[in-house]
Design an enzyme around this catalytic site. Structure first.
Site, PDB file in Angstrom:
ATOM      1  N   LYS A  87      28.275 -27.456  15.279  1.00  0.00           N
ATOM      2  CA  LYS A  87      27.795 -28.776  14.864  1.00  0.00           C
ATOM      3  C   LYS A  87      28.887 -29.856  14.868  1.00  0.00           C
ATOM      4  O   LYS A  87      28.620 -31.016  15.192  1.00  0.00           O
ATOM      5  CB  LYS A  87      27.131 -28.686  13.491  1.00  0.00           C
ATOM      6  CG  LYS A  87      25.872 -27.830  13.514  1.00  0.00           C
ATOM      7  CD  LYS A  87      25.229 -27.736  12.143  1.00  0.00           C
ATOM      8  CE  LYS A  87      24.011 -26.826  12.194  1.00  0.00           C
ATOM      9  NZ  LYS A  87      23.316 -26.743  10.890  1.00  0.00           N
ATOM     10  N   ASP A 123      19.715 -31.980   9.282  1.00  0.00           N
ATOM     11  CA  ASP A 123      19.960 -30.941   8.275  1.00  0.00           C
ATOM     12  C   ASP A 123      19.828 -31.491   6.861  1.00  0.00           C
ATOM     13  O   ASP A 123      19.144 -30.903   6.014  1.00  0.00           O
ATOM     14  CB  ASP A 123      21.356 -30.338   8.450  1.00  0.00           C
ATOM     15  CG  ASP A 123      21.413 -29.274   9.526  1.00  0.00           C
ATOM     16  OD1 ASP A 123      20.374 -28.656   9.820  1.00  0.00           O
ATOM     17  OD2 ASP A 123      22.504 -29.062  10.090  1.00  0.00           O
TER      18      ASP A 123
END
Length: 300
Positions: A87, A123
């Protein structure tokens, strides 16, 4: 679980992925990635909406990932999701970064726009919606202890807590310096207390009296052989426990928390909501959330 494709497939022109029916035009990158349930959720959404595309798993090492991500436009892809451990690398690889993702500091969703890649992060918002759904309360009303503040998901969750101005935020990471640095970075985004503490039993015990919810953002618990994150005697019935790990049913942390009378759940609801938000980013239309939820609860 369905097939996992190597990053080499994308690097070599994705001929096989193009030949699938429907053609693969979305994927999730990770290492490991075989456990991911994103394909069953996203493919159900694509079918429901009549979109002639398929979503697949792609295994990419840290060395392979940036080149594989950059190969998406030539492979004819619409976009991708990114999970452990890529990420932060994704943030540094895309051409443009959405303001929210920039603020969070990681990317988990990528959109292909011509030859360019734009990065987003779902997220944090996904976790926020999951907590609301599971516990009927908002992050802003909670005192949060976050385990694993050094990784991509942990950083996103910590930033979301700060953005929503949660009542108190306690950050833990095996490398204390990473948690301390993140606490300093997030202090400007909240007027509530943000504190990093060492991953030591005495420090955790002292803080748990001032905590409403424990969130696990580490990958520990993905395997049955993983040790306990927290000793059972630190847990109590007054705590809420959210474990972002979702593979293999109930994690050790969820089982231990429930045994103590705490309300606890795994990360499927976060997976659902971050996936629904990603779908909406890719296609600029509402995601069929209930269809995606049913697909997640069914093993492929």
């Amino acid at each position: 679980m369905s097939e996992v494709y190597p990053a080499l497939e994308l690097l070599n022109g994705a001929k096989h992925l193009r030949s699938l029916q429907p053609p693969a035009k979305l994927c999730v990158f990770g290492d490991p990635i075989a456990h991911s349930r994103s394909p069953q959720m996203q493919n159900a959404a694509l079918k429901e909406c009549g979109i002639d595309q398929q979503y697949v798993r792609v295994h990419a090492t840290a060395e392979e990932f940036p080149k594989a991500l950059r190969a998406l436009p030539e492979a004819g892809f619409t976009g991708a999701n990114v999970t452990i451990p890529h990420k932060i690398s994704a943030l540094n690889t895309v051409d443009r970064v959405d303001e929210h993702a920039q603020r969070i500091g990681t990317v988990n969703t990528v959109v292909v726009e011509g030859s360019k890649l734009t990065g987003y992060n779902t997220d944090g918002p996904g976790l926020s919606r999951a907590v609301k759904e599971e516990f009927s309360t908002d992050l802003c009303d909670l005192r949060v202890m976050l385990l694993g503040a050094g990784g991509g998901a942990g950083r996103a969750i910590a930033a979301q807590c700060a953005i929503e101005n949660c009542e108190r935020l306690i950050l833990l990471n095996r490398t204390y310096e990473k948690a301390e640095l993140l606490a300093q970075e997030l202090a400007s985004q909240s007027n509530k207390q943000i504190l990093a503490i060492p991953w030591e039993l005495s420090a955790i015990r002292n803080q748990l009296e001032q905590v409403d919810i424990v969130i696990n953002a580490t990958s520990q618990g993905m395997r049955d052989t993983d040790p306990a994150l927290l000793p059972v005697d630190l847990l109590s019935s007054k705590l809420l426990v959210y474990d972002t790990v979702y593979s293999g049913g109930k994690s050790r942390l969820v089982q231990d928390a429930e045994a103590c009378g705490a309300r606890a759940t795994n990360g499927l609801s976060m997976l659902l909501w971050q996936g629904a938000l990603a779908f909406e980013i890719w296609f600029n239309r509402p995601a069929p959330v209930e269809v995606m939820r049913r697909a997640l609860l069914t093993r492929d």
